[in-house]
Motif scaffolding. Structure first.
Motif, PDB file in Angstrom:
ATOM      1  N   LEU A  47      -3.121   8.568  -1.255  1.00 32.23           N
ATOM      2  CA  LEU A  47      -2.237   7.701  -0.509  1.00 32.23           C
ATOM      3  C   LEU A  47      -2.595   6.410  -0.508  1.00 32.23           C
ATOM      4  CD1 LEU A  47       0.268   7.593   0.967  1.00 32.23           C
ATOM      5  CD2 LEU A  47      -0.928   8.278   2.929  1.00 32.23           C
ATOM      6  N   ASN A  48      -3.827   6.221  -0.283  1.00 29.54           N
ATOM      7  CA  ASN A  48      -4.301   4.805  -0.337  1.00 29.54           C
ATOM      8  C   ASN A  48      -4.189   4.179  -1.544  1.00 29.54           C
ATOM      9  OD1 ASN A  48      -6.877   6.566   1.529  1.00 29.54           O
ATOM     10  ND2 ASN A  48      -5.596   4.689   2.573  1.00 29.54           N
ATOM     11  N   TYR A  49      -4.704   4.751  -2.641  1.00 24.70           N
ATOM     12  CA  TYR A  49      -4.480   4.429  -3.990  1.00 24.70           C
ATOM     13  C   TYR A  49      -3.147   3.691  -4.301  1.00 24.70           C
ATOM     14  CZ  TYR A  49      -3.732   4.135  -9.030  1.00 24.70           C
ATOM     15  OH  TYR A  49      -3.194   3.678 -10.231  1.00 24.70           O
ATOM     16  N   HIS A  50      -1.981   4.769  -4.169  1.00 24.16           N
ATOM     17  CA  HIS A  50      -0.763   4.301  -4.124  1.00 24.16           C
ATOM     18  C   HIS A  50      -0.409   2.982  -3.241  1.00 24.16           C
ATOM     19  CE1 HIS A  50       1.209   7.319  -6.927  1.00 24.16           C
ATOM     20  NE2 HIS A  50       0.320   8.300  -6.400  1.00 24.16           N
ATOM     21  N   PHE A  51      -0.930   2.845  -1.998  1.00 28.86           N
ATOM     22  CA  PHE A  51      -0.374   1.984  -1.197  1.00 28.86           C
ATOM     23  C   PHE A  51      -0.901   0.742  -1.674  1.00 28.86           C
ATOM     24  CE2 PHE A  51      -1.469  -0.713   2.318  1.00 28.86           C
ATOM     25  CZ  PHE A  51      -0.310  -0.882   3.098  1.00 28.86           C
ATOM     26  N   LEU A  52      -2.137   0.569  -2.116  1.00 28.80           N
ATOM     27  CA  LEU A  52      -3.000  -0.466  -2.833  1.00 28.80           C
ATOM     28  C   LEU A  52      -2.228  -0.806  -3.897  1.00 28.80           C
ATOM     29  CD1 LEU A  52      -5.254  -2.574  -2.907  1.00 28.80           C
ATOM     30  CD2 LEU A  52      -6.444  -0.946  -4.162  1.00 28.80           C
ATOM     31  N   PHE A  53      -1.760   0.218  -4.874  1.00 29.76           N
ATOM     32  CA  PHE A  53      -0.973  -0.178  -6.179  1.00 29.76           C
ATOM     33  C   PHE A  53       0.339  -0.882  -5.909  1.00 29.76           C
ATOM     34  CE2 PHE A  53       2.488   0.922  -8.976  1.00 29.76           C
ATOM     35  CZ  PHE A  53       1.683   0.622 -10.606  1.00 29.76           C
ATOM     36  N   TYR A  54       1.168  -0.438  -4.819  1.00 30.81           N
ATOM     37  CA  TYR A  54       2.250  -1.053  -4.391  1.00 30.81           C
ATOM     38  C   TYR A  54       1.957  -2.691  -3.629  1.00 30.81           C
ATOM     39  CZ  TYR A  54       4.800   2.768  -6.224  1.00 30.81           C
ATOM     40  OH  TYR A  54       5.218   4.042  -6.962  1.00 30.81           O
TER      41      TYR A  54
END
Length: 140
Positions: A47-54
């Motif tokens: 979830l942190n990866y996706h949040f950072l990505f966006y």
């Protein structure tokens, strides 16, 4: 995570599904390694990866443009693969190439997004392959 469209230009949809699943398996492995390495010291998750990505995509035009180019390549790949499969009579001759390509892309993108709830990249790829092959079965 970019790829060369020319490499997949002659693929059928079934070959392109295989290519995409291998591609996402590699991406999942890389991201899992990053998340796993970071989570030893903190509470990092997919979830942190996706949040950072966006967040990066929202703030960095260069990153956003490169990601948009990759998305366009995926759509072109699906369209080419669908055309190739129509010409080989693997799927219905009246298949709407553009609509089907967009649906296959959206299906792929949505399943990848759902990985935020998973700790196992392999199950994401298995779900992806199952969903894509089911859609292709409908096109037969």
């Amino acid at each position: 995570f970019d790829f060369e469209v020319r490499r997949t230009a002659n693929y059928t949809v079934f070959e392109f599904v295989d290519f995409m699943c291998k591609r996402f398996k590699n991406i999942a492995r890389i991201v899992s390694d990053i998340v796993g390495g970071a989570s030893k010291n903190t509470n990092v998750s997919m979830l942190n990866y996706h949040f950072l990505f966006y967040q990066v995509m929202q703030r960095d035009a260069i990153f956003r443009n490169k990601y948009q180019a990759t998305i366009e390549k995926e759509k072109i790949g699906w369209e080419s693969a669908l055309r190739n499969s129509v010409s080989k009579k693997e799927i219905k001759q009246d298949t709407d190439i553009e609509v089907s390509a967009m649906q296959l892309f959206t299906l792929t993108d949505g399943i990848w997004f759902q990985s935020i709830f998973s700790t196992d990249g392999n199950s994401i790829v298995q779900n992806l392959e199952k969903a894509l092959l089911h859609y292709l079965f409908l096109l037969k």
